[in-house]
Design a protein around this motif. Structure first.
Motif, mmCIF file in Angstrom:
data_model
loop_
_atom_site.group_PDB
_atom_site.id
_atom_site.type_symbol
_atom_site.label_atom_id
_atom_site.label_comp_id
_atom_site.label_asym_id
_atom_site.label_seq_id
_atom_site.Cartn_x
_atom_site.Cartn_y
_atom_site.Cartn_z
ATOM 1 N N LYS A 64 0.589 -1.073 -0.014
ATOM 2 C CA LYS A 64 0.047 0.320 0.474
ATOM 3 C C LYS A 64 1.128 1.394 -0.318
ATOM 4 O O LYS A 64 1.662 1.348 0.911
ATOM 5 N N SER A 65 0.711 2.366 -0.814
ATOM 6 C CA SER A 65 1.711 3.040 -1.267
ATOM 7 C C SER A 65 1.178 4.599 -0.245
ATOM 8 O O SER A 65 -0.090 4.466 -0.020
ATOM 9 N N PHE A 103 -11.269 6.925 -1.540
ATOM 10 C CA PHE A 103 -11.448 5.760 -1.403
ATOM 11 C C PHE A 103 -11.010 4.241 -1.945
ATOM 12 O O PHE A 103 -11.619 3.716 -2.339
ATOM 13 N N SER A 104 -9.660 4.606 -1.481
ATOM 14 C CA SER A 104 -8.389 3.965 -2.337
ATOM 15 C C SER A 104 -8.526 2.948 -1.302
ATOM 16 O O SER A 104 -7.567 3.261 -0.280
ATOM 17 N N ALA A 105 -7.862 1.219 -1.350
ATOM 18 C CA ALA A 105 -8.060 0.065 -0.588
ATOM 19 C C ALA A 105 -6.547 0.443 -0.643
ATOM 20 O O ALA A 105 -5.904 0.126 -0.422
ATOM 21 N N ILE A 106 -5.935 0.847 -1.708
ATOM 22 C CA ILE A 106 -4.166 0.537 -2.048
ATOM 23 C C ILE A 106 -3.484 1.893 -2.027
ATOM 24 O O ILE A 106 -1.940 1.802 -2.096
ATOM 25 N N ILE A 107 -3.864 2.985 -1.495
ATOM 26 C CA ILE A 107 -3.467 4.051 -1.083
ATOM 27 C C ILE A 107 -4.105 4.858 0.292
ATOM 28 O O ILE A 107 -4.738 4.174 0.884
ATOM 29 N N ASP A 108 -2.704 4.827 0.911
ATOM 30 C CA ASP A 108 -2.805 6.117 2.620
ATOM 31 C C ASP A 108 -2.668 7.312 2.027
ATOM 32 O O ASP A 108 -1.263 7.485 2.076
ATOM 33 N N TYR A 109 -3.881 7.815 1.819
ATOM 34 C CA TYR A 109 -4.127 9.685 1.267
ATOM 35 C C TYR A 109 -3.963 10.146 1.611
ATOM 36 O O TYR A 109 -4.281 10.203 3.016
ATOM 37 N N ARG A 110 -2.966 11.408 2.278
ATOM 38 C CA ARG A 110 -3.117 12.600 3.195
ATOM 39 C C ARG A 110 -2.894 13.548 2.883
ATOM 40 O O ARG A 110 -1.796 13.619 1.905
ATOM 41 N N PRO A 111 -4.027 14.055 2.879
ATOM 42 C CA PRO A 111 -3.951 15.690 1.822
ATOM 43 C C PRO A 111 -2.829 16.811 2.694
ATOM 44 O O PRO A 111 -3.004 16.250 4.591
#
Length: 409
Positions: free
Chosen positions: A33-34, A48-56
């Motif tokens: 996971k990126s 809403f992606s399970a493959i990305i830990d998205y941080r604004p």
């Protein structure tokens, strides 16, 4: 250590389809996971992606914030090697200039900031093209101080684009066009006035328009290892581009193809410069003289980079093989045919000339068809809805801005 232990952590910067495509490549190859830092919250396609830990991070393009984000992730993943990957020009520029300040467990594959600035300045890039025998369109470098007092040695239509893309978009004026295609001198002057009124401080590149529709475009994506040797070259034949004001020139459909002569010429330039990392060339075939002419180099993987991974040459594996495993990878110049798209199949048939339809059908039937966002391991109800919403938006946008080929009527 073995790569299967996931002893690395991808750290991506950006929030667009480039980021998602790179994260997908890592997930496909390693199940990892990126982490991604983007400027805005809930940005699709990363939302809403399970493959990305998205941080604004609103200040993501600020030097101090960028460096702090790298340091924070390095501390969070202190038992792993953090791979920093910029997915936009501003982030690549920051990484190239700040990489010497990264923590010890952080690696990235970028050239020096000095060379990057030289290559991304289109005026200097065309000088390098002349040195290495790489053809490019007839070019005039315009400075804002010239006003309307200049002459061009060719007639309309004219192409106008910024020499410094990072400074151009830093103006904050999103109504500016990525590229201006002007049908008269009056239209060209109006475009230049608009750009400089928006506060752009740099030079503009004025070029002759090379005739031919989207199908005359090519894209060449490469990876050069830490030794400065090219290890991957994947040439794409563009069949369709975006035509909306802000998306103009973005690829919509690509079929991979092979041209050893073109690849060897570009490879010679990259290796002589000691280039490191991904590079991406926008090229157009000029039917008037039978030459491929380079428009620009992106010192990163392009936003359409999944056309490379989809063709069977996963870009994440080149980074990991080089930076983590330290392997001397063999040179691969792709030769197999596959099709990549960012739009529904029906829309592709509608706006791509009929002469390409049979090969498209063949590739679709063979399963050699890839869409960056259609990734089943990442499907949730929210994400499926957003993907379909994107498809609907494509139909609306292309029918509004794109002209159907006459042979398709």
């Amino acid at each position: 250590m073995q790569v299967s232990e996931h002893n690395f952590q991808p750290l991506l910067f950006g929030g667009d389809i480039n980021v998602y495509s790179v994260a997908r490549a890592f997930h496909e190859a390693y199940g990892v996971k990126s982490i991604a830092f983007g400027k805005f919250a809930a940005t699709f396609p990363c939302a809403f992606s399970a493959i990305i830990d998205y941080r604004p991070c609103l200040e993501n393009e600020d030097e101090a914030a960028f460096l702090q984000n790298v340091k924070d992730v390095a501390a969070e993943c202190q038992d792993k090697t953090v791979l920093v990957i910029g997915c936009g020009d501003s982030y690549v520029k920051l990484a190239a200039h700040l990489k010497d300040q990264f923590p010890e467990n952080v690696k990235c594959s970028y050239i020096s900031g000095e060379l990057l600035d030289q290559l991304t300045d289109k005026e200097q890039f065309y000088t390098l093209c002349d040195r290495y025998g790489i053809d490019h369109p007839a070019t005039f470098v315009y400075d804002g101080s010239m006003g309307h007092d200049f002459e061009l040695p060719w007639g309309a239509p004219y192409v106008a684009k910024p020499a410094d893309g990072v400074a151009y978009w830093a103006t904050g004026h999103r109504e500016l066009k990525k590229v201006y295609i002007c049908q008269s001198r009056e239209e060209l002057l109006s475009a230049l006035d608009e750009v400089y009124a928006a506060g752009y401080p740099g030079k503009m590149i004025l070029q002759e328009f090379i005739p031919g529709d989207d199908t005359y475009m090519r894209v060449l994506t490469n990876y050069s290892d830490t030794r400065g040797k090219v290890k991957l070259m994947c040439l794409g034949h563009v069949l369709l581009e975006e035509h909306s004001p802000h998306g103009i020139g973005n690829h919509a459909v690509i079929i991979t193809e092979h041209d050893r002569g073109l690849c060897d010429k570009i490879r010679g330039m990259l290796e002589d410069l000691g280039y490191v990392g991904f590079s991406n060339f926008d090229i157009k075939y000029d039917r008037r003289d039978g030459k491929y002419k380079a428009f620009e180099i992106n010192t990163r993987q392009g936003r359409s980079n999944y056309y490379v991974t989809g063709s069977g040459h996963n870009i994440a594996q080149y980074l990991v093989g080089d930076l983590i495993e330290g392997r001397d990878l063999p040179l691969t110049i792709t030769n197999n045919r596959s099709i990549w798209r960012m739009i529904p199949r029906g829309l592709a048939y509608r706006f791509i000339p009929k002469r390409y339809h049979q090969e498209m059908r063949t590739l679709f039937r063979a399963g050699a068809d890839h869409h960056s966002m259609e990734y089943h391991p990442d499907y949730t109800l929210k994400r499926i809805w957003r993907v379909w919403k994107n498809h609907i938006g494509c139909w609306v946008r292309f029918n509004k801005y794109c002209t159907k080929p006459k042979e398709n009527t």
